[in-house]
Design a protein around this motif. Structure first.
Motif, PDB file in Angstrom:
ATOM      1  N   ASP A  33     -33.446  32.962  63.483  1.00  0.00           N
ATOM      2  CA  ASP A  33     -32.295  33.190  62.618  1.00  0.00           C
ATOM      3  C   ASP A  33     -31.347  32.027  62.860  1.00  0.00           C
ATOM      4  O   ASP A  33     -30.744  31.919  63.923  1.00  0.00           O
ATOM      5  CB  ASP A  33     -31.645  34.537  62.969  1.00  0.00           C
ATOM      6  CG  ASP A  33     -30.623  34.994  61.945  1.00  0.00           C
ATOM      7  OD1 ASP A  33     -30.082  34.152  61.195  1.00  0.00           O
ATOM      8  OD2 ASP A  33     -30.352  36.213  61.907  1.00  0.00           O
ATOM      9  N   VAL A  34     -31.265  31.131  61.870  1.00  0.00           N
ATOM     10  CA  VAL A  34     -30.536  29.878  62.049  1.00  0.00           C
ATOM     11  C   VAL A  34     -29.459  29.730  60.981  1.00  0.00           C
ATOM     12  O   VAL A  34     -29.719  29.932  59.790  1.00  0.00           O
ATOM     13  CB  VAL A  34     -31.500  28.668  61.957  1.00  0.00           C
ATOM     14  CG1 VAL A  34     -30.750  27.354  62.058  1.00  0.00           C
ATOM     15  CG2 VAL A  34     -32.574  28.765  63.022  1.00  0.00           C
ATOM     16  N   MET A  39     -24.944  27.982  55.610  1.00  0.00           N
ATOM     17  CA  MET A  39     -26.149  28.599  55.071  1.00  0.00           C
ATOM     18  C   MET A  39     -26.915  29.270  56.211  1.00  0.00           C
ATOM     19  O   MET A  39     -26.623  29.044  57.373  1.00  0.00           O
ATOM     20  CB  MET A  39     -27.011  27.557  54.368  1.00  0.00           C
ATOM     21  CG  MET A  39     -26.374  27.015  53.106  1.00  0.00           C
ATOM     22  SD  MET A  39     -27.361  25.756  52.298  1.00  0.00           S
ATOM     23  CE  MET A  39     -26.913  24.321  53.276  1.00  0.00           C
ATOM     24  N   ARG A  40     -27.915  30.061  55.845  1.00  0.00           N
ATOM     25  CA  ARG A  40     -28.674  30.805  56.851  1.00  0.00           C
ATOM     26  C   ARG A  40     -30.147  30.846  56.460  1.00  0.00           C
ATOM     27  O   ARG A  40     -30.479  31.019  55.295  1.00  0.00           O
ATOM     28  CB  ARG A  40     -28.119  32.224  56.934  1.00  0.00           C
ATOM     29  CG  ARG A  40     -28.734  33.097  57.993  1.00  0.00           C
ATOM     30  CD  ARG A  40     -28.055  34.453  57.990  1.00  0.00           C
ATOM     31  NE  ARG A  40     -28.613  35.358  58.974  1.00  0.00           N
ATOM     32  CZ  ARG A  40     -28.362  36.646  59.015  1.00  0.00           C
ATOM     33  NH1 ARG A  40     -27.540  37.203  58.134  1.00  0.00           N
ATOM     34  NH2 ARG A  40     -28.926  37.412  59.931  1.00  0.00           N
ATOM     35  N   TRP A  41     -31.011  30.689  57.441  1.00  0.00           N
ATOM     36  CA  TRP A  41     -32.452  30.805  57.266  1.00  0.00           C
ATOM     37  C   TRP A  41     -32.959  31.805  58.305  1.00  0.00           C
ATOM     38  O   TRP A  41     -32.675  31.667  59.492  1.00  0.00           O
ATOM     39  CB  TRP A  41     -33.149  29.468  57.511  1.00  0.00           C
ATOM     40  CG  TRP A  41     -32.908  28.470  56.436  1.00  0.00           C
ATOM     41  CD1 TRP A  41     -33.736  28.203  55.375  1.00  0.00           C
ATOM     42  CD2 TRP A  41     -31.790  27.590  56.290  1.00  0.00           C
ATOM     43  NE1 TRP A  41     -33.195  27.223  54.589  1.00  0.00           N
ATOM     44  CE2 TRP A  41     -31.990  26.823  55.127  1.00  0.00           C
ATOM     45  CE3 TRP A  41     -30.618  27.393  57.014  1.00  0.00           C
ATOM     46  CZ2 TRP A  41     -31.088  25.871  54.686  1.00  0.00           C
ATOM     47  CZ3 TRP A  41     -29.716  26.448  56.576  1.00  0.00           C
ATOM     48  CH2 TRP A  41     -29.961  25.701  55.430  1.00  0.00           C
ATOM     49  N   VAL A  42     -33.688  32.815  57.852  1.00  0.00           N
ATOM     50  CA  VAL A  42     -34.261  33.811  58.755  1.00  0.00           C
ATOM     51  C   VAL A  42     -35.776  33.743  58.597  1.00  0.00           C
ATOM     52  O   VAL A  42     -36.292  33.848  57.490  1.00  0.00           O
ATOM     53  CB  VAL A  42     -33.760  35.234  58.442  1.00  0.00           C
ATOM     54  CG1 VAL A  42     -34.433  36.244  59.362  1.00  0.00           C
ATOM     55  CG2 VAL A  42     -32.243  35.310  58.572  1.00  0.00           C
ATOM     56  N   THR A  43     -36.470  33.538  59.710  1.00  0.00           N
ATOM     57  CA  THR A  43     -37.929  33.476  59.697  1.00  0.00           C
ATOM     58  C   THR A  43     -38.481  34.796  60.210  1.00  0.00           C
ATOM     59  O   THR A  43     -38.067  35.284  61.256  1.00  0.00           O
ATOM     60  CB  THR A  43     -38.427  32.316  60.590  1.00  0.00           C
ATOM     61  OG1 THR A  43     -37.814  31.103  60.147  1.00  0.00           O
ATOM     62  CG2 THR A  43     -39.933  32.177  60.513  1.00  0.00           C
ATOM     63  N   SER A  53     -45.529  32.467  58.589  1.00  0.00           N
ATOM     64  CA  SER A  53     -44.108  32.811  58.583  1.00  0.00           C
ATOM     65  C   SER A  53     -43.577  32.888  57.161  1.00  0.00           C
ATOM     66  O   SER A  53     -44.034  32.172  56.274  1.00  0.00           O
ATOM     67  CB  SER A  53     -43.300  31.753  59.345  1.00  0.00           C
ATOM     68  OG  SER A  53     -43.659  31.735  60.703  1.00  0.00           O
ATOM     69  N   ILE A  54     -42.584  33.748  56.987  1.00  0.00           N
ATOM     70  CA  ILE A  54     -41.830  33.846  55.745  1.00  0.00           C
ATOM     71  C   ILE A  54     -40.398  33.489  56.094  1.00  0.00           C
ATOM     72  O   ILE A  54     -39.820  34.050  57.030  1.00  0.00           O
ATOM     73  CB  ILE A  54     -41.890  35.266  55.164  1.00  0.00           C
ATOM     74  CG1 ILE A  54     -43.324  35.625  54.790  1.00  0.00           C
ATOM     75  CG2 ILE A  54     -40.954  35.401  53.970  1.00  0.00           C
ATOM     76  CD1 ILE A  54     -43.504  37.085  54.419  1.00  0.00           C
ATOM     77  N   VAL A  55     -39.829  32.547  55.350  1.00  0.00           N
ATOM     78  CA  VAL A  55     -38.451  32.142  55.599  1.00  0.00           C
ATOM     79  C   VAL A  55     -37.581  32.669  54.460  1.00  0.00           C
ATOM     80  O   VAL A  55     -37.837  32.380  53.285  1.00  0.00           O
ATOM     81  CB  VAL A  55     -38.312  30.608  55.703  1.00  0.00           C
ATOM     82  CG1 VAL A  55     -36.855  30.217  55.910  1.00  0.00           C
ATOM     83  CG2 VAL A  55     -39.182  30.065  56.827  1.00  0.00           C
ATOM     84  N   LEU A  56     -36.582  33.455  54.808  1.00  0.00           N
ATOM     85  CA  LEU A  56     -35.587  33.901  53.843  1.00  0.00           C
ATOM     86  C   LEU A  56     -34.519  32.823  53.806  1.00  0.00           C
ATOM     87  O   LEU A  56     -33.875  32.543  54.814  1.00  0.00           O
ATOM     88  CB  LEU A  56     -34.992  35.244  54.269  1.00  0.00           C
ATOM     89  CG  LEU A  56     -35.997  36.367  54.537  1.00  0.00           C
ATOM     90  CD1 LEU A  56     -35.273  37.621  55.021  1.00  0.00           C
ATOM     91  CD2 LEU A  56     -36.836  36.656  53.307  1.00  0.00           C
ATOM     92  N   GLU A  57     -34.368  32.211  52.648  1.00  0.00           N
ATOM     93  CA  GLU A  57     -33.470  31.057  52.528  1.00  0.00           C
ATOM     94  C   GLU A  57     -32.433  31.288  51.437  1.00  0.00           C
ATOM     95  O   GLU A  57     -32.634  32.128  50.561  1.00  0.00           O
ATOM     96  CB  GLU A  57     -34.268  29.797  52.211  1.00  0.00           C
ATOM     97  CG  GLU A  57     -34.911  29.823  50.839  1.00  0.00           C
ATOM     98  CD  GLU A  57     -35.569  28.513  50.448  1.00  0.00           C
ATOM     99  OE1 GLU A  57     -35.321  27.497  51.097  1.00  0.00           O
ATOM    100  OE2 GLU A  57     -36.320  28.518  49.468  1.00  0.00           O
ATOM    101  N   PRO A  58     -31.340  30.526  51.457  1.00  0.00           N
ATOM    102  CA  PRO A  58     -30.373  30.615  50.362  1.00  0.00           C
ATOM    103  C   PRO A  58     -31.052  30.170  49.059  1.00  0.00           C
ATOM    104  O   PRO A  58     -31.988  29.372  49.081  1.00  0.00           O
ATOM    105  CB  PRO A  58     -29.280  29.617  50.760  1.00  0.00           C
ATOM    106  CG  PRO A  58     -29.489  29.336  52.202  1.00  0.00           C
ATOM    107  CD  PRO A  58     -30.936  29.574  52.483  1.00  0.00           C
ATOM    108  N   PRO A  59     -30.585  30.675  47.910  1.00  0.00           N
ATOM    109  CA  PRO A  59     -31.212  30.310  46.638  1.00  0.00           C
ATOM    110  C   PRO A  59     -31.235  28.811  46.374  1.00  0.00           C
ATOM    111  O   PRO A  59     -32.160  28.303  45.765  1.00  0.00           O
ATOM    112  CB  PRO A  59     -30.370  31.019  45.587  1.00  0.00           C
ATOM    113  CG  PRO A  59     -29.704  32.127  46.310  1.00  0.00           C
ATOM    114  CD  PRO A  59     -29.536  31.659  47.723  1.00  0.00           C
TER     115      PRO A  59
END
Length: 135
Positions: A33-34, A39-43, A53-59
């Protein structure tokens, strides 16, 4: 030559809502979780697939993007037009019931497809289409 998928990206507009869905409903584990420049990226990933891995990223993960570009991406995300992810499951019907009971937005109830799989579909909290396939 051996090529494998290692990471895919899913745009989300609210990481906390996305985490509640992907972690708490689907059972994926958080690996990272970075935060960076607002902004934020969650793996996340499935415990049974440590190499994927799946990375949840900003649009729109670009701090230099124009307001018009940010607005366009937000509109596409709201319509569910940015991404689709397919997950394998060993029990499509049980997966469907678990996600529906947790309030998942149903797009398709479980159905046997003519190409040999049983699948169902939902939208995640950001509007992305997710399909769950039993082979």
């Amino acid at each position: 030559m051996n090529i494998k998928v290692s990471t895919c990206f899913i745009a989300v507009d609210d990481h906390d809502k996305a985490l509640a869905f992907y972690r708490d409903v689907l059972g994926l584990e958080v690996r990272n979780d970075v935060a960076y420049e607002g902004m934020r990226w969650v793996t996340l990933g499935a415990p049974a697939q440590p190499e994927v891995s799946i990375v949840l990223e900003p649009p729109l993960a670009d701090p230099n993007a124009s307001p018009a570009d940010r607005q366009a991406m937000a509109e596409l995300l709201a319509k569910g037009l940015l991404r689709a992810v397919l997950f394998d499951t060993d029990d499509c019907d049980a997966t469907f019931e678990r996600i529906r009971a947790a309030g998942g937005e149903v797009l398709q109830e479980p159905v046997d497809q003519p190409y040999g799989v049983r699948d169902c579909a939902f939208r995640d909290p950001a509007g992305n289409m997710l399909r769950f396939i039993q082979r």
